[in-house]
Motif scaffolding. Sequence first.
Motif, PDB file in Angstrom:
ATOM      1  N   PHE A  66      -1.794  -9.503  -8.295  1.00  0.00           N
ATOM      2  CA  PHE A  66      -1.428  -9.710  -6.899  1.00  0.00           C
ATOM      3  C   PHE A  66      -1.623  -8.425  -6.097  1.00  0.00           C
ATOM      4  CE2 PHE A  66       1.898  -9.124  -3.650  1.00  0.00           C
ATOM      5  CZ  PHE A  66       1.541 -10.139  -2.768  1.00  0.00           C
ATOM      6  N   ILE A  67      -1.171  -7.288  -6.647  1.00  0.00           N
ATOM      7  CA  ILE A  67      -1.295  -6.006  -5.940  1.00  0.00           C
ATOM      8  C   ILE A  67      -2.766  -5.674  -5.707  1.00  0.00           C
ATOM      9  CG2 ILE A  67      -0.915  -3.514  -6.170  1.00  0.00           C
ATOM     10  CD1 ILE A  67       1.722  -4.273  -7.692  1.00  0.00           C
ATOM     11  N   LYS A  68      -3.602  -5.945  -6.697  1.00  0.00           N
ATOM     12  CA  LYS A  68      -5.040  -5.668  -6.554  1.00  0.00           C
ATOM     13  C   LYS A  68      -5.672  -6.566  -5.486  1.00  0.00           C
ATOM     14  CE  LYS A  68      -9.196  -4.788  -9.290  1.00  0.00           C
ATOM     15  NZ  LYS A  68      -9.235  -3.393  -8.842  1.00  0.00           N
ATOM     16  N   LYS A  69      -5.218  -7.822  -5.429  1.00  0.00           N
ATOM     17  CA  LYS A  69      -5.754  -8.751  -4.428  1.00  0.00           C
ATOM     18  C   LYS A  69      -5.414  -8.305  -3.014  1.00  0.00           C
ATOM     19  CE  LYS A  69      -6.429 -13.497  -6.017  1.00  0.00           C
ATOM     20  NZ  LYS A  69      -5.911 -14.873  -5.910  1.00  0.00           N
ATOM     21  N   ILE A  70      -4.176  -7.881  -2.819  1.00  0.00           N
ATOM     22  CA  ILE A  70      -3.726  -7.560  -1.465  1.00  0.00           C
ATOM     23  C   ILE A  70      -4.080  -6.132  -1.059  1.00  0.00           C
ATOM     24  CG2 ILE A  70      -1.371  -6.712  -1.947  1.00  0.00           C
ATOM     25  CD1 ILE A  70      -0.472  -8.596   0.372  1.00  0.00           C
ATOM     26  N   SER A  71      -4.290  -5.265  -2.073  1.00  0.00           N
ATOM     27  CA  SER A  71      -4.664  -3.878  -1.785  1.00  0.00           C
ATOM     28  C   SER A  71      -5.671  -3.406  -2.834  1.00  0.00           C
ATOM     29  CB  SER A  71      -3.411  -2.984  -1.803  1.00  0.00           C
ATOM     30  OG  SER A  71      -3.747  -1.652  -1.499  1.00  0.00           O
ATOM     31  N   PRO A  72      -6.937  -3.800  -2.680  1.00  0.00           N
ATOM     32  CA  PRO A  72      -7.963  -3.511  -3.704  1.00  0.00           C
ATOM     33  C   PRO A  72      -8.161  -2.031  -4.003  1.00  0.00           C
ATOM     34  CG  PRO A  72      -8.760  -5.115  -2.096  1.00  0.00           C
ATOM     35  CD  PRO A  72      -7.478  -4.572  -1.557  1.00  0.00           C
ATOM     36  N   LYS A  73      -7.915  -1.179  -3.013  1.00  0.00           N
ATOM     37  CA  LYS A  73      -8.176   0.251  -3.215  1.00  0.00           C
ATOM     38  C   LYS A  73      -6.993   0.997  -3.832  1.00  0.00           C
ATOM     39  CE  LYS A  73     -11.522   0.536   0.577  1.00  0.00           C
ATOM     40  NZ  LYS A  73     -11.856   1.171   1.877  1.00  0.00           N
ATOM     41  N   LYS A  74      -5.866   0.313  -3.999  1.00  0.00           N
ATOM     42  CA  LYS A  74      -4.686   0.986  -4.557  1.00  0.00           C
ATOM     43  C   LYS A  74      -4.937   1.294  -6.030  1.00  0.00           C
ATOM     44  CE  LYS A  74       0.361   0.631  -4.561  1.00  0.00           C
ATOM     45  NZ  LYS A  74       0.570   1.666  -3.534  1.00  0.00           N
TER      46      LYS A  74
ATOM     47  N   GLU B 217       0.817  -1.215   0.000  1.00  0.00           N
ATOM     48  CA  GLU B 217       0.000   0.000   0.000  1.00  0.00           C
ATOM     49  C   GLU B 217       0.851   1.265   0.000  1.00  0.00           C
ATOM     50  OE1 GLU B 217      -2.514  -0.689   3.370  1.00  0.00           O
ATOM     51  OE2 GLU B 217      -4.018  -1.778   2.190  1.00  0.00           O
ATOM     52  N   ASP B 218       2.035   1.194   0.600  1.00  0.00           N
ATOM     53  CA  ASP B 218       2.898   2.380   0.721  1.00  0.00           C
ATOM     54  C   ASP B 218       3.784   2.610  -0.502  1.00  0.00           C
ATOM     55  OD1 ASP B 218       1.852   2.850   3.205  1.00  0.00           O
ATOM     56  OD2 ASP B 218       3.540   2.002   4.319  1.00  0.00           O
ATOM     57  N   VAL B 219       4.063   1.538  -1.244  1.00  0.00           N
ATOM     58  CA  VAL B 219       5.000   1.625  -2.376  1.00  0.00           C
ATOM     59  C   VAL B 219       4.226   1.699  -3.687  1.00  0.00           C
ATOM     60  CG1 VAL B 219       6.810   0.359  -3.617  1.00  0.00           C
ATOM     61  CG2 VAL B 219       6.817   0.399  -1.119  1.00  0.00           C
TER      62      VAL B 219
END
Length: 236
Positions: A47-55, A31-33
């Motif tokens: 993967f990024i969407k799965k772990i941080s859907p709102k990013k 979320e920070d990077v």
Amino acid sequence: MQKGKLFLIPTTLGDNAPLEVLPISVKKTVEDVSIFIVENEKSARRFIKKISPKKPQPSLELFLLNKFTQSIELPEFLEPCLKGKDVGLLSEAGCPGVADPGADVVKLAHEKDIQVVPLVGPSSILMAIMSSGLNGQSFAFNGYLPIDKNERKKEIKRLERISFDFNQSQIFIETPYRNNKMLEDICATVSPDTNVCVACDITLPTEFIKTLPAKVWAKKNVDLHKRPTIFIIHKS
């Protein structure tokens, strides 16, 4: 100016929910990077969407690191760190830098005095040796064995000999669609009483981990086709 850090971000070993096998620190870092070094853009974004859907996906800056990447390109990947921005290194499966092209980026980060921060996550190699019942005090990971059948059998015999001489468990992998053939070759090559661990689909619902003598494996009917598998041999 303070340099940014290189975060080594582990991923899942299969298509399971990330937070089932990854700690919350991985979610926070993702979320920070916003700058990532990845092997495959599509799977990395998934993967990024799965772990941080709102990013927001459009905000991501991705550098591709795969077999086509030239070493001359690597310094560019770490330029953001030199400008004070954090960068995340994502593996396709498991931990970056272990049996993974990311090792070259990590080496370069050390040369450029960039802090490397490894995050906790699943390593199929470590989890296989943990659950094998074989020698966790002394073991070696050998990557892929030769494709040529004769050369492969020579290498299996060599690893078995090292295992016996040094009481050291020998770990290796195979392309998933050749797993069944690999197990056949192991059983046909090593001594009947040599222990063989097959660790398949680690962390997935279909997980299968078993250590048996080669002579027992030779009589078993197990299908490893297209299933990520770690093989370990140990001759006592």
